[in-house]
Design a protein around this motif. Structure first.
Motif, PDB file in Angstrom:
ATOM      1  N   GLN A 169      75.154   2.629  30.566  1.00 20.56           N
ATOM      2  CA  GLN A 169      76.507   2.980  30.977  1.00 20.56           C
ATOM      3  C   GLN A 169      76.479   4.045  32.069  1.00 20.56           C
ATOM      4  OE1 GLN A 169      79.233   4.057  27.814  1.00 20.56           O
ATOM      5  NE2 GLN A 169      80.630   5.088  29.219  1.00 20.56           N
ATOM      6  N   GLU A 170      75.647   5.083  31.877  1.00 22.11           N
ATOM      7  CA  GLU A 170      75.578   6.129  32.901  1.00 22.11           C
ATOM      8  C   GLU A 170      74.885   5.620  34.159  1.00 22.11           C
ATOM      9  OE1 GLU A 170      74.522  10.846  33.561  1.00 22.11           O
ATOM     10  OE2 GLU A 170      74.336   9.953  31.562  1.00 22.11           O
ATOM     11  N   LEU A 171      73.868   4.766  33.997  1.00 23.49           N
ATOM     12  CA  LEU A 171      73.241   4.157  35.170  1.00 23.49           C
ATOM     13  C   LEU A 171      74.276   3.365  35.960  1.00 23.49           C
ATOM     14  CD1 LEU A 171      70.778   3.400  36.898  1.00 23.49           C
ATOM     15  CD2 LEU A 171      70.323   1.532  35.289  1.00 23.49           C
ATOM     16  N   ASP A 172      75.123   2.632  35.261  1.00 26.13           N
ATOM     17  CA  ASP A 172      76.170   1.850  35.901  1.00 26.13           C
ATOM     18  C   ASP A 172      77.118   2.760  36.680  1.00 26.13           C
ATOM     19  OD1 ASP A 172      77.575  -0.984  35.874  1.00 26.13           O
ATOM     20  OD2 ASP A 172      79.148   0.498  35.556  1.00 26.13           O
ATOM     21  N   GLU A 173      77.487   3.878  36.079  1.00 25.24           N
ATOM     22  CA  GLU A 173      78.392   4.824  36.738  1.00 25.24           C
ATOM     23  C   GLU A 173      77.755   5.400  38.002  1.00 25.24           C
ATOM     24  OE1 GLU A 173      79.158   7.626  33.660  1.00 25.24           O
ATOM     25  OE2 GLU A 173      80.497   6.295  32.534  1.00 25.24           O
ATOM     26  N   GLU A 174      76.480   5.730  37.924  1.00 22.72           N
ATOM     27  CA  GLU A 174      75.808   6.286  39.100  1.00 22.72           C
ATOM     28  C   GLU A 174      75.639   5.239  40.188  1.00 22.72           C
ATOM     29  OE1 GLU A 174      72.331   8.619  38.528  1.00 22.72           O
ATOM     30  OE2 GLU A 174      73.385  10.119  37.320  1.00 22.72           O
ATOM     31  N   LEU A 175      75.391   3.991  39.795  1.00 24.63           N
ATOM     32  CA  LEU A 175      75.289   2.928  40.788  1.00 24.63           C
ATOM     33  C   LEU A 175      76.609   2.740  41.523  1.00 24.63           C
ATOM     34  CD1 LEU A 175      73.166   0.376  38.741  1.00 24.63           C
ATOM     35  CD2 LEU A 175      72.478   1.421  40.903  1.00 24.63           C
ATOM     36  N   GLU A 176      77.707   2.758  40.781  1.00 25.71           N
ATOM     37  CA  GLU A 176      79.024   2.641  41.400  1.00 25.71           C
ATOM     38  C   GLU A 176      79.258   3.791  42.370  1.00 25.71           C
ATOM     39  OE1 GLU A 176      81.295   0.363  41.265  1.00 25.71           O
ATOM     40  OE2 GLU A 176      80.593  -0.937  39.641  1.00 25.71           O
ATOM     41  N   LEU A 177      78.875   4.993  41.956  1.00 30.07           N
ATOM     42  CA  LEU A 177      79.070   6.162  42.814  1.00 30.07           C
ATOM     43  C   LEU A 177      78.224   6.057  44.077  1.00 30.07           C
ATOM     44  CD1 LEU A 177      79.505   9.815  41.936  1.00 30.07           C
ATOM     45  CD2 LEU A 177      77.523   9.248  43.339  1.00 30.07           C
ATOM     46  N   VAL A 178      76.955   5.655  43.940  1.00 31.87           N
ATOM     47  CA  VAL A 178      76.075   5.563  45.104  1.00 31.87           C
ATOM     48  C   VAL A 178      76.567   4.480  46.062  1.00 31.87           C
ATOM     49  CG1 VAL A 178      73.758   4.930  45.871  1.00 31.87           C
ATOM     50  CG2 VAL A 178      74.037   6.521  43.976  1.00 31.87           C
ATOM     51  N   ILE A 179      77.016   3.361  45.530  1.00 32.61           N
ATOM     52  CA  ILE A 179      77.540   2.301  46.390  1.00 32.61           C
ATOM     53  C   ILE A 179      78.751   2.805  47.184  1.00 32.61           C
ATOM     54  CG2 ILE A 179      78.771   0.087  46.340  1.00 32.61           C
ATOM     55  CD1 ILE A 179      76.817  -0.697  44.026  1.00 32.61           C
ATOM     56  N   SER A 180      79.654   3.544  46.517  1.00 34.86           N
ATOM     57  CA  SER A 180      80.812   4.079  47.228  1.00 34.86           C
ATOM     58  C   SER A 180      80.386   5.137  48.243  1.00 34.86           C
ATOM     59  CB  SER A 180      81.835   4.645  46.241  1.00 34.86           C
ATOM     60  OG  SER A 180      81.299   5.741  45.515  1.00 34.86           O
ATOM     61  N   GLN A 181      79.358   5.922  47.905  1.00 38.53           N
ATOM     62  CA  GLN A 181      78.866   6.926  48.850  1.00 38.53           C
ATOM     63  C   GLN A 181      78.249   6.268  50.080  1.00 38.53           C
ATOM     64  OE1 GLN A 181      75.073   7.931  49.060  1.00 38.53           O
ATOM     65  NE2 GLN A 181      75.828   8.732  51.008  1.00 38.53           N
TER      66      GLN A 181
END
Length: 790
Positions: free
Chosen positions: A506-518
């Motif tokens: 779940q946290e990996l998913d959240e960080e992936l979403e954040l990195v993609i938006s970044q």
């Protein structure tokens, strides 16, 4: 009445109530803007009076600190019914603190750059291609330090900045973000050379011989680096420069035929004009692989023009071809020698670096292409002027069954030569066209569909917005996720004491979403730049389809051809933190490792479909990052065995360099990750001793990489040199085997060249602390036992 306050650095200054009023007003304005209203400055003044009264009652005979004053502001705002304004004030206060910390950090960085020697400063050895002790190297680091802090405080979304500063993610090449530069590019020399090109300081005509082809190729690499923050590569060096060999042979063939008419036939005629006439009639040219239709027609012209016999014509042909071929071969070697020397001496980026350069070759089976590759490899083998191993370009040999891999293949001899040269000079590395994820794009009739990689490992191929090819494309930017930290938070070594798989993903998913938006935010900056900001890369049409843009056009339509990459580091430490063992130790850990990286790839594929941009996964080349995450996590979580107990996290998906495992088993473990990491990867093993003494073992490792499904691989081994006597090879026990000089008794030290992350970037004293520690701890596989350990 309060008259003084104490600042955070201990200084006592005059208390100015108007500063409180301004801060309250700004916070109230932010709240009012959300509600569609306006803030009241007089109300802010009245609140300031209450804050001042409270401070006077509490701190009657003492000097309050800045923090105590700020706490008083929050208290008054809440007690007077301005809760929303208090929240906005807290955010304002937090942001001011963050910016202030950035400024403090910047000043400390400037101080370290100014007054520290590179050997004592990890910062000054962050990039091993920069000499941090030189004036230009120092100036480049000043600019980098200032730009990084500016981007963190003023350019990027604060949530991304906080994640970067905290060590959850690492935004690579942050100092170049505001400039909007791209990471790397595979240069199409055919397109660039056709009709000539400009470097911005003068126009260069289309090259007409191999010497000028090689010189302009080096200039192209140098010029392109000044427009990008990463590396420059040539994707099909053999195919591109074979044309220069052909032009050289034609010129020398005509010159020698002219000599032959005078020496053998004893007559004089305009051979150049005759050759042109025959070329017009046959639509053929004199080539190293001589076309008989052209030759027969030329012979008839010679006999008619000179009135000579068939035997005389035959003698002339023999002399002409032999001399022209030998001279072409010599000219090609000199051109390749010059190319390598140029890329190790010409400077870019204000004179602080030699260009990060790579060249891919190996599959051109023409006589001209083969001659070029042979001489390129021989020039690499010979080394630089005093026998030094060339740092650049990174030679990358393309391995392909049916072309060069097996006896009987047309370029098999060149594959064998590349093995010998790599065993002596560390290069070439090897990229494997037959890996399924490379082969799917391969068209034997179109060399632009062959895999080409950057020396560091960056791979660009599939394209949601156009043709799948590496040519004219590169990576736009990449950001790395700190996998070991996620492992610590959700694994057996953390507070939970067990692997909470659901929470981890779940946290990996959240960080992936954040990195993609970044990455998309950064892509917006890049897309908003104009052709004129990159006069060579875009202005000369190097980047795919940029030739269709005008000088003031923005770059949205060309940036979309590049890749936006999500990287990772420390998979091994992450697995240890999660389940107590890494993927070199158990199949269970290997399965989990592949599941983690597979999930990252799935998310990138989904983002590609959603946003119609090329999101990819990269096995991060972690030169500058190797120690940063570890230092932060060790401070945050303490020293955890197998996780934070070294100076570095393991590079990307590699089995830890210190783990006892055979070279072949290491390759087997790492190979499956290459299919998942479509933005780039590398597999390498470390050999001890001198591999030139056991080429069969060296070749066996390369072949095992190919058969295991590795996409890109290299073999590390010691390359030492005594600058006094010129010996190049392996120097054991600090004693030169040629002259017997003891390094410990001399002020002149041996050069010890080592490879990091795919690039070979210099001697050990140029590595930062993390990479130096990693190199020291690498398990050295015995070169004589490599075959038997298979």
């Amino acid at each position: 009445m309060i008259e003084k306050i104490q600042k955070r650095d201990g200084r006592v200054i005059t208390f100015v109530p108007e500063k409180i009023t301004r801060a309250i007003f700004l916070a109230a304005s932010a709240v009012a803007k959300e509600d569609g209203g306006e803030a009241d400055y007089e109300m802010a003044e009245r609140l300031t009076d209450q804050v001042t009264g409270y401070i006077n009652s509490v701190y009657k005979r003492t000097v309050p600190s800045v923090e105590q004053v700020q706490d008083a502001v929050v208290r008054v705002l809440i007690e007077t019914g301005h809760a929303k304004t208090s929240e906005a004030y807290i955010l304002y206060r937090s942001e001011r603190t963050r910016v202030r910390n950035l400024r403090t950090r910047l000043m400390k960085s400037i101080e370290e750059i100014t007054f520290s020697d590179a050997k004592d400063s990890d910062m000054k050895r962050d990039n091993a291609n920069i000499d941090g002790n030189t004036a230009m190297g120092t100036m480049l680091q000043y600019g980098s330090a200032v730009s990084k802090e500016y981007c963190l405080s003023q350019v990027i979304n604060p949530k991304y900045a906080k994640m970067h500063e905290a060590g959850d993610i690492h935004i690579h090449d942050l100092d170049f973000m505001n400039m909007g530069t791209l990471t790397c590019c595979q240069i199409d020399l055919d397109k660039l050379f056709h009709g000539g090109f400009s470097t911005g300081h003068g126009f260069l005509r289309e090259p007409q011989d191999i010497s000028s082809y090689a010189a302009l190729a080096a200039i192209a690499v140098q010029s392109n680096q000044n427009d990008q923050h990463g590396g420059q590569s040539i994707p099909a060096f053999d195919f591109y420069l074979a044309k220069g060999v052909a032009k050289t042979f034609r010129k020398l063939y005509i010159n020698n035929l002219q000599k032959a008419t005078e020496l053998i036939a004893g007559k004089t005629t305009d051979i150049k004009d005759m050759v042109k006439r025959v070329e017009g009639l046959t639509k053929k040219k004199p080539t190293l692989d001589m076309d008989y239709e052209f030759l027969d027609a030329l012979n008839e012209e010679l006999k008619k023009e000179l009135n000579i016999s068939d035997e005389t014509v035959k003698n002339m042909n023999t002399f002409t071809y032999k001399e022209a071929r030998n001279e072409t071969d010599k000219a090609t070697y000199q051109a390749m020698e010059g190319f390598i020397h140029n890329l190790n001496t010409m400077h870019s980026r204000a004179g602080a670096q030699v260009p990060f350069s790579s060249i891919n070759f190996g599959t051109d089976t023409s006589v001209e292409g083969r001659m070029l590759m042979k001489n390129l490899l021989l020039a690499q083998e010979a080394g630089l002027g005093n026998g030094e191993t060339p740092i650049f370009p990174i030679l990358i040999f393309k391995v392909k069954e049916g072309v060069n891999y097996n006896p009987g293949d047309p370029n098999y001899d060149l594959f064998q030569l590349s093995i010998r040269v790599s065993a002596k000079r560390l290069f070439p590395n090897f990229v494997f066209v037959d890996a399924p994820y490379n082969l799917q794009y391969y068209d034997p009739n179109d060399f632009t569909t062959e895999i080409a990689t950057m020396g560091c490992r960056t791979r660009v191929f599939a394209n949601v917005n156009g043709k799948a090819t590496p040519v004219g494309r590169g990576n736009n930017s990449f950001t790395t996720i700190n996998l070991p930290r996620l492992g610590i938070k959700h694994g057996v070594v953390g507070k939970k004491g067990f692997f909470d798989k659901s929470a981890f993903f779940q946290e990996l998913d959240e960080e992936l979403e954040l990195v993609i938006s970044q990455l998309m935010e950064r892509g917006g900056i890049q897309s908003g730049k104009r052709v004129k900001n990159f006069p060579f890369l875009m202005g000369q049409g190097v980047w795919l389809e940029s030739e269709n843009l005008d000088w003031d056009d923005t770059l949205e339509e060309v940036v979309k051809h590049g890749t936006f990459s999500v990287g990772f580091i420390g998979l091994a430490e992450c697995l240890v933190a999660l389940i107590g063992e890494h993927h070199g130790e158990s199949e269970a850990a290997q399965e989990l490792g592949l599941e983690i990286i597979g999930y990252m790839r799935q998310k990138c594929d989904e983002a590609t479909d959603k946003f119609k941009l090329n999101f990819t996964v990269i096995a991060t080349p972690a030169e500058g990052l190797s120690g940063r995450f570890t230092r932060i996590d060790k401070k945050k979580y303490g020293e955890i065995r197998g996780v934070t107990d070294r100076e570095y996290y393991t590079n990307s998906n590699h089995v830890p360099v210190y783990y006892p495992i055979s070279a072949y088993d290491k390759i087997n473990k790492e190979a499956p990750y290459h299919e998942l990491t479509n933005a780039g990867h590398i597999a390498y093993v470390e050999l001890d001793g001198d591999p030139i003494k056991n080429l069969d073992a060296f070749e066996a490792v390369v072949r095992h990489m190919k058969e295991s499904g590795v996409g890109y691989g290299s073999i590390n081994h010691p390359v030492d040199r005594d600058p006094i006597c010129g010996f190049s090879g392996v120097i054991d026990d600090n004693i030169c085997p040629k002259c017997g000089r003891d390094e410990n008794k001399s002020s002149v030290k041996f050069d010890r060249i080592r490879r990091i992350t795919g690039y070979l970037v210099g001697t050990l004293d140029r590595f930062n602390d993390g990479k130096a520690a990693e190199e020291r701890e690498r398990l050295k596989h015995n070169v004589y036992e490599s075959q038997s350990s298979k």
